[in-house]
Design an enzyme around this catalytic site. Structure first.
Site: not given
Ligand code: PLP
Length: 399
Positions: A62, A117, A189, A214
């Protein structure tokens, strides 16, 4: 934890080179270019003495493996010299929730941009509220005016640049200056631009997180998140990652590492194709507005130009008023643009959205149906032809 600082020769290299060279040690892996996918919980200690002293390079699955360390090394080198450590999480949302749980406690106040988000908003209004943390939402274009929303107990500000769906550009350095004067942490973010196009830690952000799902993964095949922190925030982030037991699965970590190696070429193409499609769409009679900060006409363009070195392939459009069934007919006609959540993979996507329904600090009335587009790595002429067919279907279903 990270294994090496940025004080070696690599700190002078360009980001594209660092993406290729960081986190690699062929000698340690019998000459192979890439590390193995280490799967492990137990790490064996050579002696009782070593066990008592926790004397080992790796202590428990971990807490890290050679595979996670290689990835952390690349991310650290990409974030730049302000980065003191990188934590890995099983999803982007887990990176956000871990960060917020780490920096906040009962009785604290949190400021969050109104275009955040949506699942981040749900986390604040749900679990954080239940644990006694109050969240207020602010106009993403507030800039230094955020000062008047601060309370004596405001401990953190969450920014997203640009914000989900509606793509307003916050003035992060202005917000950070106010937050730091009030001894609050700034969390960004940074999923849209990645640290390749937006070095948020250099601009006053204390903790920069990404949905690695992403562009880092880049192939729509993993769930993954990253938390990068400066020297001020890293101790509390690393401690709470341990307390919460947050870690990412070995295959996802490996695929994220592999994604990093090609991030610069993929993102350059998403940027180029995205901007070309945005300009093409802006000239279409069916389109009222294109929300893309790299367009000169965009209200966030000056900030984008000042703070970012590129754009990704994600943006939104506002259509001229049309009935819902006409927009649905358009979406059903598209073949290259798939309909689905997430983005950042090699493929194009189109999704309708309505972000006015949940905003609380600002009103967002686009004046027509809204679509969020992800421009993938297909040929742009093919994408235009696909949208041409879509617009024809929109028109046919409108009359
Ligand atoms: C997709 C996304 C997230 C969350 O990511 P996951 O891997 O789907 O949990 C957070 N912030 C933004 C801006 C996103 O587009």
């Amino acid at each position: 934890m990270n294994s090496s600082g940025a004080d070696d020769r690599s700190s002078q290299q360009q980001a594209e080179t660092r993406l290729v060279t960081a986190g690699r040690d062929a000698k340690a892996q019998k000459g192979f270019v890439n590390p193995a996918v280490f799967r492990g919980s137990t790490v064996l200690y050579p002696s009782a003495d070593d066990l008592h002293a926790h004397r080992a390079e790796y202590t428990y699955g971990r807490h890290g493996t050679p595979t996670t360390r290689a990835l952390q090394d690349v991310l650290m080198k990409l974030e730049g010299p302000q980065c003191a450590g990188v934590g890995l999480a099983p999803s982007g949302l887990a990176a956000i929730s871990t960060t917020l749980l780490a920096v906040l406690k009962a009785g604290d106040h949190l400021l969050v941009c109104d275009n955040v988000y949506r699942p981040s908003r749900n986390f604040c209004n749900g679990l954080l509220a239940r644990y006694g943390v109050e969240t207020s939402y602010y106009d993403p274009q507030i800039g230094a005016g955020i000062e008047k929303l601060f309370k004596p107990n405001t401990r953190a500000v969450l920014v997203e640049a640009p914000g989900s769906q509606s793509f307003e550009m916050p003035d992060i350095p202005a917000i950070a200056a106010v937050a730091h004067a009030r001894d609050a942490l700034v969390i960004d973010d940074n999923t849209w631009a990645t640290p390749l196009y937006h070095r948020s830690l250099d601009q006053g952000v204390d903790i920069s997180m990404q949905a690695g799902t992403k562009y880092i993964g880049g192939h729509s095949d993993i769930m993954f998140g990253t938390i990068s922190a400066n020297a001020k925030a890293w101790p509390i982030i690393s401690e709470n990652i341990r307390l919460l037991g947050v870690c990412a699965g070995p295959d996802d970590v490996y695929l994220a590492l592999r994604g990093m190696r090609t991030l610069s070429v993929r993102l350059a193409q998403h940027y180029r194709s995205g901007l070309e499609m945005a300009r093409w769409l802006a000239a279409r009679p069916e389109v009222a507005r294109v929300l893309h900060p790299a367009l000169e006409s965009d209200p966030g363009h000056a900030i984008w130009k000042r703070d970012f070195t590129g754009a990704s392939g994600l943006f939104s459009i506002v259509l001229k008023p049309a009935p819902q069934q006409a927009v649905d007919a358009m979406l059903d006609t598209l073949t290259l643009f798939g309909m689905g959540y997430s983005w950042g993979g090699f493929e194009s996507l189109a999704i309708p959205f309505d972000c006015d329904g949940y905003r609380t600090a600002t009103k967002w009335s686009p004046g027509g149906p809204t679509l969020r587009l992800h421009i993938g790595l297909e040929n742009v002429d093919d994408l235009k032809a696909d949208l041409d067919r879509g617009f024809a279907a929109l028109k046919a279903a409108s009359s």
